[in-house]
Design an enzyme around this catalytic site. Structure first.
Site, PDB file in Angstrom:
ATOM      1  N   HIS A 139       0.700  -1.252   0.019  1.00  0.00           N
ATOM      2  CA  HIS A 139       0.182   0.106   0.087  1.00  0.00           C
ATOM      3  C   HIS A 139       0.851   1.151   0.197  1.00  0.00           C
ATOM      4  O   HIS A 139       0.542   2.372  -0.335  1.00  0.00           O
ATOM      5  CB  HIS A 139      -1.056  -0.007   1.256  1.00  0.00           C
ATOM      6  CG  HIS A 139      -0.513   0.222   2.466  1.00  0.00           C
ATOM      7  ND1 HIS A 139      -0.202  -0.704   3.442  1.00  0.00           N
ATOM      8  CD2 HIS A 139       0.117   1.579   3.118  1.00  0.00           C
ATOM      9  CE1 HIS A 139       0.282  -0.245   4.636  1.00  0.00           C
ATOM     10  NE2 HIS A 139       0.449   1.106   4.154  1.00  0.00           N
ATOM     11  N   ASP A 169       0.243  -7.761   1.482  1.00  0.00           N
ATOM     12  CA  ASP A 169       0.636  -6.407   1.427  1.00  0.00           C
ATOM     13  C   ASP A 169       1.859  -6.036   1.478  1.00  0.00           C
ATOM     14  O   ASP A 169       2.647  -5.313   2.381  1.00  0.00           O
ATOM     15  CB  ASP A 169      -0.230  -5.640   2.770  1.00  0.00           C
ATOM     16  CG  ASP A 169      -0.125  -4.110   2.462  1.00  0.00           C
ATOM     17  OD1 ASP A 169      -0.111  -3.667   1.443  1.00  0.00           O
ATOM     18  OD2 ASP A 169      -0.226  -3.417   3.750  1.00  0.00           O
ATOM     19  N   SER A 248       4.738   2.614   8.090  1.00  0.00           N
ATOM     20  CA  SER A 248       4.441   1.566   7.122  1.00  0.00           C
ATOM     21  C   SER A 248       5.300   1.072   6.420  1.00  0.00           C
ATOM     22  O   SER A 248       6.152   1.585   5.676  1.00  0.00           O
ATOM     23  CB  SER A 248       3.140   1.886   6.199  1.00  0.00           C
ATOM     24  OG  SER A 248       1.997   1.957   6.915  1.00  0.00           O
TER      25      SER A 248
END
Length: 414
Positions: A139, A169, A248
């Protein structure tokens, strides 16, 4: 930032430092502070003297209280040095990512001109190998027209997308400049971590430079659903090391400075960090990343069922012992490995204590002799221990009787 009361992508507030007992002799005083230092470390005697100038150095025959105070100072100094060492050793292998995406805006909105514009996103990652490959979250780099890698010394360079995987992911990018090859980070074993152990997150939050936060592993074996996937990620690591926007894709480290997870989500009602961070287990990355590097994608095994963990109420409704565990098959996909093997789905509902419960159907209790406590275990075993084309022996409960069945695993549909 995504999903109220559920999944929001890597954000938070600082969490308190955990003090742990480490047998380590403190070194001499550091004369130059380094990023990530909690405090300058001095020998125990110097620390004690500076902290309590009015107290004379106690002899070996000092009171137990004084000895305990000295022991606490030594432990604190050792802890501080361990944390600083983790930062200094690993930050050269951690990167910040700047992602530039082009977007088109139509002219239908009053006052808004039509045209192509650029949007920017940011995240973190870590160096996977000595070939310049970097692992991050999918992402983070989704839709990127340009990916810029920022190293810990401030150097910036471009990277290209090698492959990504929506179901985990995870994504791999590679630094295009072959003269720039940061050192690879050390990988740990996410199957060995336990609640209460040290957890350290390092990344580039808010694109303001590298920083670290620490806490503990608060739970293991969580299951999450990435925003772009219909499938679950098993064995997810939960921790309370503060993670913020930009963390992230960055590493979650253990006390040895080895990667045990890849920070990916938080659970929050406000969008701010509430003490629940989630990280993809590094053992899943060990399966996925090499395939992304080699082929640009990863092929998962697939049974082709939808199921639910057997509860005491479901077991009672099916007239089974109350302690029966496993995964009740709720649905079987057409043309899947499950249908070809003959697995049966639940065929009716019953009401117990005002709640509708599925009954009938097969209960998967073990795969290749490994006991399974619920549906999460079925997903985890399938992902971690099988490949498309493998023949797996299922132990199932059907109509109150145990039986064995062979299932030849399929491949997940895109």
């Amino acid at each position: 930032m995504a999903l109220t009361l559920a999944v929001t992508l890597a954000c938070g507030q600082p969490s308190p430092t955990r003090t742990e007992t480490v047998e380590l002799t403190p070194p001499a005083v550091n004369t130059v502070a380094q990023p990530g230092d909690v405090a300058t470390v001095a020998p125990p005697q110097a620390v004690e003297s500076a902290a309590q100038p009015a107290v004379e150095q106690p002899a070996q025959s000092g009171t137990p209280e004084t000895k305990n105070q000295l022991a606490a100072l030594e432990v604190t100094a050792a802890h501080d040095e361990v944390m600083s060492h983790i930062y200094e050793r690993t930050v050269p292998s951690v990167v910040g990512l700047r992602v530039i995406k082009s977007i088109s805006i139509g002219g239908s909105t009053p006052g808004m001109p039509a045209g192509d514009f650029l949007s920017r996103a940011a995240g973190s990652g870590f160096v996977w190998d000595n070939e310049g490959h970097i692992v991050t979250n999918k992402h983070v780099i989704d839709g990127a027209d340009r990916i810029i890698v920022v190293l810990s010394d401030g150097t910036q360079t471009d990277a290209e997308l090698i492959g990504d995987d929506a179901d985990s992911d995870l994504a791999v990018v590679r630094i295009t400049d072959e003269t720039m090859r940061p050192p690879a980070i050390a990988l740990g074993d996410s199957d060995t971590i336990k609640p209460g152990q040290l957890a350290v997150a390092i990344g580039d939050p808010f694109s303001r430079g590298f920083s670290m936060t620490s806490g503990i592993i608060s739970a293991v074996g969580r299951t999450i659903n990435p925003s772009e996937s219909n499938f679950s990620v098993p064995r997810v690591v939960q921790h309370d090391a503060a993670t913020n926007p930009g963390n992230s894709g960055g590493p979650l480290l253990n006390r040895e400075g080895k990667v045990v997870g890849i920070n990916t989500q938080i659970i929050s009602e406000t969008g701010g960090f509430s003490g629940v961070g989630l990280a993809i287990p590094v053992n899943l990355a060990k399966l996925v990343a090499p395939s992304l590097i080699a082929d640009g994608s990863y092929e998962y095994p697939f049974i082709g069922i939808r199921g639910v963990s057997v509860t005491r109420d479901i077991a009672t409704a099916m007239e089974l012992p109350a302690d029966t565990r496993g995964a009740l098959v709720l649905a079987v996909g057409t043309g899947t490995a499950a249908e070809q093997a003959g697995l049966r789905a639940s065929d009716r509902l019953t009401v117990i204590n005002g709640a509708e419960l599925p009954v009938g159907g097969d209960i998967i209790m073990a795969m290749n002799g490994t006991p399974l406590l619920g549906m999460d275990d079925v997903v985890a075993y399938t992902v971690e221990h099988t490949q498309p084309g493998d023949t797996v022996e299922f132990t199932i409960m059907r109509d109150g009787e145990k039986m064995q069945m062979e299932v030849t695993m399929g491949a997940r549909p895109e």
